[in-house]
Motif scaffolding. Structure first.
Motif, short mmCIF file in Angstrom:
data_model
loop_
_atom_site.label_atom_id
_atom_site.label_comp_id
_atom_site.label_asym_id
_atom_site.label_seq_id
_atom_site.Cartn_x
_atom_site.Cartn_y
_atom_site.Cartn_z
N ARG A 1 -14.79 3.68 -14.63
CA ARG A 1 -13.88 4.23 -13.62
C ARG A 1 -14.57 4.22 -12.26
O ARG A 1 -15.39 5.08 -11.96
CB ARG A 1 -13.47 5.64 -13.97
N ARG B 1 -10.70 1.77 -6.52
CA ARG B 1 -9.25 1.94 -6.62
C ARG B 1 -8.63 2.36 -5.29
O ARG B 1 -7.54 1.91 -4.93
CB ARG B 1 -8.93 3.01 -7.68
N ASP C 1 -8.28 -0.59 -3.25
CA ASP C 1 -7.14 -1.39 -3.72
C ASP C 1 -5.83 -0.84 -3.17
O ASP C 1 -4.99 -1.59 -2.66
CB ASP C 1 -7.09 -1.37 -5.26
N GLY D 1 -10.48 -7.71 -9.75
CA GLY D 1 -10.19 -6.61 -10.67
C GLY D 1 -11.45 -6.21 -11.42
O GLY D 1 -12.46 -6.92 -11.41
N ILE E 1 -1.46 1.91 -12.84
CA ILE E 1 -2.85 2.29 -12.76
C ILE E 1 -2.97 3.80 -13.02
O ILE E 1 -2.00 4.55 -12.89
CB ILE E 1 -3.47 1.94 -11.40
N ASP E 2 -4.16 4.23 -13.39
CA ASP E 2 -4.41 5.65 -13.66
C ASP E 2 -4.22 6.46 -12.38
O ASP E 2 -4.80 6.15 -11.35
CB ASP E 2 -5.84 5.80 -14.18
N THR E 3 -3.43 7.49 -12.45
CA THR E 3 -3.15 8.32 -11.27
C THR E 3 -3.75 9.71 -11.38
O THR E 3 -3.38 10.62 -10.64
CB THR E 3 -1.64 8.45 -11.04
N SER F 1 -7.30 8.44 -6.17
CA SER F 1 -6.42 7.32 -5.80
C SER F 1 -4.96 7.66 -6.11
O SER F 1 -4.05 7.30 -5.35
CB SER F 1 -6.83 6.04 -6.53
N PRO G 1 2.63 3.73 -8.75
CA PRO G 1 1.33 3.21 -9.19
C PRO G 1 1.42 1.89 -9.96
O PRO G 1 0.44 1.48 -10.58
CB PRO G 1 0.84 4.33 -10.11
N ARG H 1 1.65 -1.97 -11.26
CA ARG H 1 1.19 -3.33 -11.02
C ARG H 1 2.14 -4.29 -11.72
O ARG H 1 2.57 -4.04 -12.85
CB ARG H 1 -0.20 -3.52 -11.59
N VAL I 1 -1.60 -2.68 -5.52
CA VAL I 1 -2.87 -3.13 -4.94
C VAL I 1 -2.68 -4.30 -3.98
O VAL I 1 -3.65 -4.92 -3.54
CB VAL I 1 -3.90 -3.48 -6.04
#
Length: 327
Positions: free
Chosen positions: A82, A87, A90, A120, A215-217, A221, A232, A234, A267
């Motif tokens: 992580r 992030r 991005d 990435g 993506i992880d929120t 980020s 979030p 992609r 991103v």
């Protein structure tokens, strides 16, 4: 940003009369004479733009403290697998911009190679080579759509095929997870493979039609996305890294042309020449239900003989090239 004063201010508000016009230059001049030229160039510009930002928005002390705490939270959120600072870059489009600055190239005749996009965090140097025509699908998900992926790698100037080029690909499974994050469902190197082009520059293999994911929120980020009212998500994508000893490598992400998130990729990494047209097929010998063709154009290293490619690894760790930064 254009400047008209010694403090680099170009604000819509004319704050020169309010604030010390010599302060920014004073801070810059505190650098020692032996500061390396490139370091001086970068830090001088950073200080000017940062000071201009503070003057432009007339940053309050409370807002400054919020910003300091936010930067601290980015570092505190870092752990293996992580990289929160990455992030945030991005989300703000910084990585995509830096990628374009470093990889945008064209000949005098305006000939360009296939576009590059961000690497990435999930590329792996351990991805195995596979035979042409092999499948990267080691663990087929119930909702997976087996796809025959094929194309030709050519010289962007001459159009001639490039033999012995390496097409390195990786993708997430239909649950949005890459192999290293999904040991319950995926074996190591699932949906990863390197393929060498044949004498005609052709490559072909089997993979999955990619699936979009968010993506992880849960970290800073994610807080930034919420602050800006952004999603979030992609768009679905397949990563590729194409290399050859005599050509400038291309790293990119390839997207289905009907994906709903193309215009608002969180991103900011979608480009028009990186879209894929998946077509349904029947009675394919190896059971594929979709077919997609994508050709790659490379330019000779004579246009950028010192070309290097940014590499990460499966843990999402990045090591800065200190020696390069000193140049």
């Amino acid at each position: 940003m254009a400047t008209n004063s010694t403090n680099g201010t170009n604000s819509a508000k004319d704050n020169n009369s309010k604030y010390d016009p010599h302060f920014t230059q004073h801070v810059i001049d505190l650098m020692a004479p032996e500061t390396q030229p490139r370091h001086r160039e970068i830090l001088s510009s950073l200080i000017k733009h940062l000071h201009d930002f503070c003057r432009d928005v007339e940053l309050t002390q409370d807002e400054w403290v919020i910003g300091v705490n936010y930067v601290n939270s980015i570092g505190q959120a870092y752990k293996k697998n992580r990289n929160e600072a990455w992030r945030v870059c991005d989300v703000l489009g910084v990585e995509s911009l830096v990628d374009e600055i470093n990889h945008k190239i064209a000949t005098e005749k305006g000939i360009s190679p296939t576009s590059s996009t961000i690497l990435g965090p999930f590329w792996s140097p351990e991805t195995p080579f596979r035979d042409l025509g092999a499948s990267v699908v080691q663990n087929m998900p119930k909702d997976g759509e087996l796809t025959h992926f094929h194309g030709v790698i050519t010289d962007a100037e001459t159009g001639k095929p490039i033999s012995n080029a390496v097409f390195d690909m990786w993708q997430a499974s239909t649950n949005g997870k890459y192999d290293v994050f999904d040991p319950e469902n995926q074996t190591r190197h699932n949906l990863r493979g390197k393929f060498r082009t044949d004498k005609n520059g052709k490559f072909w293999f089997y993979c999955l039609k990619p699936t979009e994911y968010a993506i992880d929120t849960s970290g800073p980020s994610g807080d930034l996305l919420k602050l800006m009212g952004r999603h979030p998500n992609r768009p679905a994508h397949i990563h590729m890294m194409v290399t050859h000893d005599d050509y400038i490598g291309v790293t990119a992400q390839l997207y289905p042309n009907d994906d709903p998130w193309l215009e608002t990729d969180t991103v900011c990494a979608v480009k028009d020449d990186l879209l894929l047209d998946f077509k349904p097929v029947q009675n394919e010998p190896n059971g594929a239900v979709l077919d997609v063709e994508y050709d790659v154009r490379l330019l000779s290293k004579k246009y950028k003989p010192d070309s290097t490619m940014l590499m990460g690894n499966a843990n999402g760790e990045r090591k800065a090239d200190v020696e390069q930064a000193r140049l």
